[in-house]
Design an enzyme around this catalytic site. Structure first.
Site, PDB file in Angstrom:
ATOM      1  N   ALA A   1      48.170  31.527  45.294  1.00 58.77           N
ATOM      2  CA  ALA A   1      47.296  32.100  44.278  1.00 58.77           C
ATOM      3  C   ALA A   1      45.977  31.340  44.240  1.00 58.77           C
ATOM      4  O   ALA A   1      45.870  30.272  43.629  1.00 58.77           O
ATOM      5  CB  ALA A   1      47.980  32.055  42.903  1.00 58.77           C
TER       6      ALA A   1
ATOM      7  N   ALA B   1      35.810  34.902  41.956  1.00 57.07           N
ATOM      8  CA  ALA B   1      35.816  33.909  43.039  1.00 57.07           C
ATOM      9  C   ALA B   1      36.624  34.462  44.201  1.00 57.07           C
ATOM     10  O   ALA B   1      37.838  34.292  44.252  1.00 57.07           O
ATOM     11  CB  ALA B   1      36.392  32.580  42.555  1.00 57.07           C
TER      12      ALA B   1
ATOM     13  N   THR C   1      48.554  38.422  47.456  1.00 53.66           N
ATOM     14  CA  THR C   1      49.626  39.002  48.267  1.00 53.66           C
ATOM     15  C   THR C   1      50.966  38.403  47.870  1.00 53.66           C
ATOM     16  O   THR C   1      51.095  37.185  47.750  1.00 53.66           O
ATOM     17  CB  THR C   1      49.360  38.742  49.756  1.00 53.66           C
ATOM     18  OG1 THR C   1      48.106  39.318  50.115  1.00 53.66           O
ATOM     19  CG2 THR C   1      50.455  39.353  50.620  1.00 53.66           C
TER      20      THR C   1
ATOM     21  N   GLU D   1      45.799  29.611  58.160  1.00 54.04           N
ATOM     22  CA  GLU D   1      46.067  31.010  57.815  1.00 54.04           C
ATOM     23  C   GLU D   1      45.328  31.960  58.744  1.00 54.04           C
ATOM     24  O   GLU D   1      45.895  32.937  59.241  1.00 54.04           O
ATOM     25  CB  GLU D   1      45.643  31.268  56.368  1.00 54.04           C
ATOM     26  CG  GLU D   1      45.661  32.729  55.949  1.00 54.04           C
ATOM     27  CD  GLU D   1      44.954  32.964  54.622  1.00 54.04           C
ATOM     28  OE1 GLU D   1      44.762  34.147  54.278  1.00 54.04           O
ATOM     29  OE2 GLU D   1      44.562  31.993  53.955  1.00 54.04           O
TER      30      GLU D   1
ATOM     31  N   GLN E   1      41.631  59.093  67.908  1.00 54.33           N
ATOM     32  CA  GLN E   1      40.772  60.007  68.653  1.00 54.33           C
ATOM     33  C   GLN E   1      41.462  60.502  69.919  1.00 54.33           C
ATOM     34  O   GLN E   1      41.398  61.692  70.257  1.00 54.33           O
ATOM     35  CB  GLN E   1      39.463  59.300  69.020  1.00 54.33           C
ATOM     36  CG  GLN E   1      38.371  60.224  69.525  1.00 54.33           C
ATOM     37  CD  GLN E   1      37.775  61.068  68.406  1.00 54.33           C
ATOM     38  OE1 GLN E   1      37.966  60.786  67.225  1.00 54.33           O
ATOM     39  NE2 GLN E   1      37.070  62.128  68.782  1.00 54.33           N
TER      40      GLN E   1
ATOM     41  N   GLY F   1      43.887  63.069  69.068  1.00 55.53           N
ATOM     42  CA  GLY F   1      43.312  64.282  68.482  1.00 55.53           C
ATOM     43  C   GLY F   1      43.912  64.612  67.131  1.00 55.53           C
ATOM     44  O   GLY F   1      44.169  63.734  66.310  1.00 55.53           O
TER      45      GLY F   1
ATOM     46  N   GLY G   1      38.906  35.418  53.927  1.00 60.90           N
ATOM     47  CA  GLY G   1      37.464  35.325  54.115  1.00 60.90           C
ATOM     48  C   GLY G   1      36.992  36.552  54.881  1.00 60.90           C
ATOM     49  O   GLY G   1      37.553  36.901  55.912  1.00 60.90           O
TER      50      GLY G   1
ATOM     51  N   SER H   1      34.742  39.117  57.255  1.00 65.26           N
ATOM     52  CA  SER H   1      34.142  38.896  58.568  1.00 65.26           C
ATOM     53  C   SER H   1      32.787  38.213  58.447  1.00 65.26           C
ATOM     54  O   SER H   1      32.417  37.368  59.274  1.00 65.26           O
ATOM     55  CB  SER H   1      33.979  40.231  59.305  1.00 65.26           C
ATOM     56  OG  SER H   1      35.219  40.760  59.706  1.00 65.26           O
TER      57      SER H   1
END
Length: 383
Positions: free
Chosen positions: A124, A130, A158, A242, A336, A339, A364, A366
């Site tokens: 947690a 934050a 999570t 992690e 794709q 289809g 965090g 990207s």
């Protein structure tokens, strides 16, 4: 760096693959549809040793390295990225973190049940105000005699709604900023702790995510993990590990998308020939393969790096950034290739695409991970 898997790691990967196909696949669609967490399957994961991979054997774990942990997540993620996320949060964010930083009594209290799957663990950290700025947390922990009293809230946690044990970060000296954070081992049965809300997500459904509240939550002083006001070191080393370990999840998504796309390209006929003969389809498959291999080796390199030095940040940040973005991109490419069939919920591809997106946000974003890489590359010359 030795890129070859040991015999033990290969056997563990094969065992995880068999388990995922037999035990997890039958519940994967229900997990997504009903946002259902399969406690029984989770417990069986513990019976197989998949939940305490890096936990020392004296506490019921396998005592193996981070590569073994990531290999298990990869195989689970091919069937259910959501369950892989919950397993990663439990086995790495909670159990591995506690195994590295906890006292013998803390580890004895929580780790054996966690390794068996009898108890669920969570970390947690994130709060409503934050997220990427993790050290800006506002949850307070005030020392009162032989207890710390926690007050505050956590967001996007999570496993939070189903956790039995939590590693909680709180400010013990707010005036000291990042150097006033401490970590605590908290039982979900502690008075003053509540699950305020279970959150409804776009993807990773079946991996419970929640908002947690602490209101005058009295935690015994001996549940302080590490040294008071030095929790930021626990936090950052844990976040670095992690990122490397969770890199196994997008690698698993990529591997599943490639396998399904290759099978479909060999079978599907249009204009009198297999679509695998179309150069544009071949290009998508080749790009998918190249990014899968690149992601896999970046993750392996990151796992090796954090195994040797948990303070080196760029390898794990770069690996998860590349792997997560590639998994989102190629999950859409797999749709794709398939289809109209790929767009249907009868196939897992649309679920994999929704699940993949979270890995660009969690641990965090990207954008933050790119900053981590760049700043470590530039070093102190900017100061």
């Amino acid at each position: 760096m030795d890129l070859a898997l040991s015999e033990e790691e290969r056997e563990l990967r094969e065992a995880a693959r068999r388990f995922a196909r037999k035990e997890i696949a039958p519940v994967a669609d229900r997990m997504d549809r009903d946002d259902y967490f399969p406690h029984d399957v989770f417990r069986r994961l513990g019976d197989q040793g998949f939940l305490g991979v890096t936990v020392p054997t004296e506490y019921g774990g396998l005592g193996l390295g981070y590569l073994a942990q990531a290999l298990i997540l990869e195989e689970i993620a091919r069937v259910s990225p959501a369950l892989a996320l919950s397993v990663g949060a439990h086995s790495n964010l909670f159990a591995d973190n506690l195994a590295r930083n906890g006292t013998p009594s803390q580890k004895a209290a929580a780790l054996p049940a966690a390794a068996r799957g009898e108890a669920v663990g969570a970390l947690a950290l994130t709060e409503p105000q934050a997220g990427s700025d993790a050290v800006a947390i506002r949850t307070r922990a005030e020392r009162r005699g032989d207890h710390y009293v926690l007050n505050g809230s956590k967001q996007f946690i999570t496993n939070g709604p189903v956790a039995d044990w939590l590693l909680v970060y709180a400010k013990t000296a707010p005036e000291r900023g990042a150097h006033g954070i401490s970590a605590f081992l908290v039982s979900s049965k502690t008075p003053g702790f509540t699950v305020a809300k279970q959150l409804d997500k776009m993807g990773m459904r079946g991996s419970p995510t929640g908002e947690l509240a602490f209101q005058d939550c009295a935690v015994p002083a001996d549940q302080l993990v590490g040294v008071e006001n030095e929790g930021v070191a626990v936090m950052m080393s844990g976040l670095n590990v992690e990122r490397a370990v969770l890199g196994g999840i997008p690698v698993g998504i990529l591997a599943e998308c490639l396998e399904r796309s290759l099978l479909y390209a060999r079978q599907r006929e249009q204009f009198g020939q297999k679509i695998g003969r179309f150069e544009l389809v071949q290009s998508m498959l080749a790009n998918m393969y190249a990014d899968l291999e690149a992601a896999r080796w970046l993750v392996i390199a990151a796992l090796d790096a954090v195994g040797r030095d948990k303070r080196s940040l760029r390898a794990s940040a770069a690996a998860l950034t590349f792997a997560s973005e590639a998994s989102t991109r190629h999950a859409l490419a797999a749709i794709q290739i398939h289809g109209g069939y790929g767009y249907m919920r009868d196939m897992p591809l649309e679920r994999l695409a929704r699940d993949a997106k979270l890995l660009e946000i969690g641990a965090g974003t990207s954008e933050i991970r790119r900053l981590v890489v760049a700043r470590e590359l530039l070093g102190e010359e900017l100061d």
